[in-house]
Design an enzyme around this catalytic site. Structure first.
Site, PDB file in Angstrom:
ATOM      1  N   LYS A 100       0.849  -1.190   0.000  1.00  0.00           N
ATOM      2  CA  LYS A 100       0.000   0.000   0.000  1.00  0.00           C
ATOM      3  C   LYS A 100       0.884   1.238   0.000  1.00  0.00           C
ATOM      4  O   LYS A 100       1.943   1.258   0.629  1.00  0.00           O
ATOM      5  CB  LYS A 100      -0.904  -0.036   1.232  1.00  0.00           C
ATOM      6  CG  LYS A 100      -1.963   1.048   1.293  1.00  0.00           C
ATOM      7  CD  LYS A 100      -2.840   0.836   2.524  1.00  0.00           C
ATOM      8  CE  LYS A 100      -3.892   1.905   2.674  1.00  0.00           C
ATOM      9  NZ  LYS A 100      -4.754   1.680   3.862  1.00  0.00           N
ATOM     10  N   SER A 181      -9.464   1.749   2.892  1.00  0.00           N
ATOM     11  CA  SER A 181      -8.545   2.493   2.052  1.00  0.00           C
ATOM     12  C   SER A 181      -7.464   1.624   1.396  1.00  0.00           C
ATOM     13  O   SER A 181      -6.719   2.112   0.536  1.00  0.00           O
ATOM     14  CB  SER A 181      -7.855   3.595   2.874  1.00  0.00           C
ATOM     15  OG  SER A 181      -7.068   3.049   3.918  1.00  0.00           O
ATOM     16  N   SER A 205     -10.052  -0.432   7.025  1.00  0.00           N
ATOM     17  CA  SER A 205      -9.344  -0.243   5.754  1.00  0.00           C
ATOM     18  C   SER A 205      -8.698  -1.489   5.172  1.00  0.00           C
ATOM     19  O   SER A 205      -8.240  -1.465   4.028  1.00  0.00           O
ATOM     20  CB  SER A 205      -8.286   0.856   5.902  1.00  0.00           C
ATOM     21  OG  SER A 205      -8.902   2.116   5.989  1.00  0.00           O
TER      22      SER A 205
END
Length: 505
Positions: A100, A181, A205
């Site tokens: 990420k 996210s 997330s």
């Protein structure tokens, strides 16, 4: 869109194959290592497969913001190590991993949390979890798209959009929400754009995008994995975990990234007592549901009779019972409505203050950066309103956060209230009923787990009428990873729900 889908179909046919018959799509860590061992695959070939797949799929999915220009060189080094030592290394050796975009790397890659404001910033070192992956022999393939600033810039949220990566798309139904996210990490895992990926979670997330993209996500107990070198939101709630296609692969990645880190000393020292001797892979047991007590709390499975979700979840509960689990329904989490109301329960009071303090500390520690404070990030967004979609998304949370002055009496009272809500809520329920886990759909339990730093694992559970995936999350108390792994793995093995992406319009 139809023309793009036709091009996608052609690309998938070309990308599905591999060297000497090795198939990249859905390849597991064990399959990859078998290919390395029998000579049908090399790390260099595998990296090329994934780079080609990213080139073919990313124009549609926007899952990856950047690929590592040194990935092939690192893969060649892994191949050389394997030749010298006749197959040395563990399951991650020579395996490409996508991170990420808020997980720092000291290499040619950027670390921006999806924001143009951080483009060109240079971390002083790899993030703690990245250091562990590199020691395990993994190859950092690139950075995955994400909700900009981990969806902590504005109240409306961005649902998988960032200024750097654009709008990410769900690979099952392209018009469906991909959630966030850790959006790109989940999409990339689902669409076989990497062997494994890492995500982060403050409140949902990992669990949400993993559920909606039909992959496995592990949200570890806070402190089990180091947060050092990761763009922060809250030291109380932030955690880093694996997102993979199977429970087995996710658990092997978890084994590689847990442990003490002097740069996140307090949290990792406190959580290190939970790490079992011999690691987590020993809990991958097909009989892992036998004897388990699983709670089904009220307020989450609110699906009408006859809907796909209602039918499928009821079938899953029955299957767990057939496997020897005691499934206890109609349980109440005390003050659940208050816990779920993050705007009024004190969570947002605590988070905005923690964010400013944590982010300013992170930015000041960078070796080089265009911005050095939250105030400067706000100024950057104001100066680049079109690129940062300021009119559409705003930056209200940033503005509120910038107005805070540290952890004062109000923030301490809010944190104290959150701790009490957690202790009197899920923690009390699980202890009173001697539960090994509670189960909820998708990421519905995330706010309950977040305020207590508690872990969960989401596993693919089914697909709705339109083909959009949904998941089942197993949540528990801090340190409950071993029993959650047992249940999640056993559930995965008896249901075998997951299928490859459909790319429906």
């Amino acid at each position: 869109m139809p023309r793009l889908l036709l091009a996608l179909a052609a690309a998938l046919v070309l990308l599905a194959g591999g060297a000497h018959g090795f198939r990249i799509e859905e390849a597991s860590l064990a399959t990859i290592q078998q290919g390395f061992g029998n000579g049908s695959l090399t790390s260099v070939q595998l990296v090329r497969f994934y780079l080609d797949r990213i080139r073919g799929l990313n124009p549609l999915l926007h899952a990856v913001v950047e690929v590592n220009p040194d990935a092939l060189r690192h893969a060649a080094r892994a191949d050389a190590e394997r030749r010298r030592s006749s197959g040395a290394g563990g399951l991650l050796h020579g395996v490409p991993v996508l991170l990420k975009d808020n997980i720092g790397t000291r290499d040619a890659l950027n670390t921006t949390a999806g924001s143009l404001a951080l483009l060109g910033s240079v971390p002083p070192r790899d993030a703690g979890v990245v250091s562990r992956l590199r020691r395990a022999g993994a190859v950092v393939l690139g950075k995955a798209n994400m909700d900009e600033w981990a969806n902590f810039r504005s109240l409306p949220g961005t649902d998988g959009w960032s200024a750097r990566g654009g709008q990410a798309r769900n690979p099952y139904v392209l018009t469906a929400s991909p959630c966030g996210s850790s959006t790109g990490s989940s999409i990339a895992a689902a669409a076989s754009m990497a062997a494994v990926t890492l995500g982060t979670e403050t409140d949902g997330s990992i669990l949400c995008p993993a559920s909606l993209n039909s992959v496995v996500g592990i949200k570890p107990t806070v402190g089990l994995t180091s947060r050092a070198g990761v763009v922060p939101i809250s030291p109380r709630q932030d955690t880093i975990g694996p997102i993979c296609r199977t429970v087995t692969d996710a658990v092997h990645v978890l084994d590689a990234i847990v442990g003490y880190d002097a740069l996140d000393a307090a949290a990792t020292a406190a959580a290190s007592k939970y790490i079992p001797h011999g690691g987590y892979a020993q809990f991958l047991k097909k009989g892992g549901l036998l004897g388990k007590r699983i709670g089904v709390p009220n307020g989450f499975f609110n699906y009408a009779n006859g809907t796909v979700q209602h039918t499928v979840y009821q079938q899953h509960f029955y299957r767990m019972w057939l496997q020897g689990a005691t499934v206890i329904e109609n349980l109440d989490i005390e003050n659940l409505s208050v816990i779920l109301d993050s705007l009024n329960n004190g969570e947002q009071i605590a988070l905005v203050a923690e964010f400013k303090s944590s982010l300013n500390s992170y930015l000041s520690d960078l070796s080089n950066s265009p911005v050095r404070s939250l105030a400067q990030v706000i100024d950057f967004n104001n100066a680049h309103p079109v690129e940062e979609k300021l009119k559409e998304n705003g930056q209200l949370i940033f503005l509120v956060s910038e107005n805070t002055t540290g952890i004062g009496a109000m923030e301490k009272a809010a944190i104290s209230r959150l701790n009490k809500l957690s202790a009197d809520g899920l923690e009390k329920l699980m202890k009173e009923h001697e539960l090994d886990a509670v189960v909820t759909p998708d990421s519905a339990l995330a706010p309950v787990l977040a305020i207590g730093g508690m872990p969960a694992i989401t596993v693919p559970a089914g697909y709705g009428d339109s083909g959009v995936p949904f998941g089942l999350s197993f949540g528990g108390l801090r340190g409950y990873e071993p029993r959650l792994i047992e249940m999640a793995y056993a559930f995965e093995q008896i249901t075998n729900v997951r299928k490859t992406p459909t790319f429906l319009p």
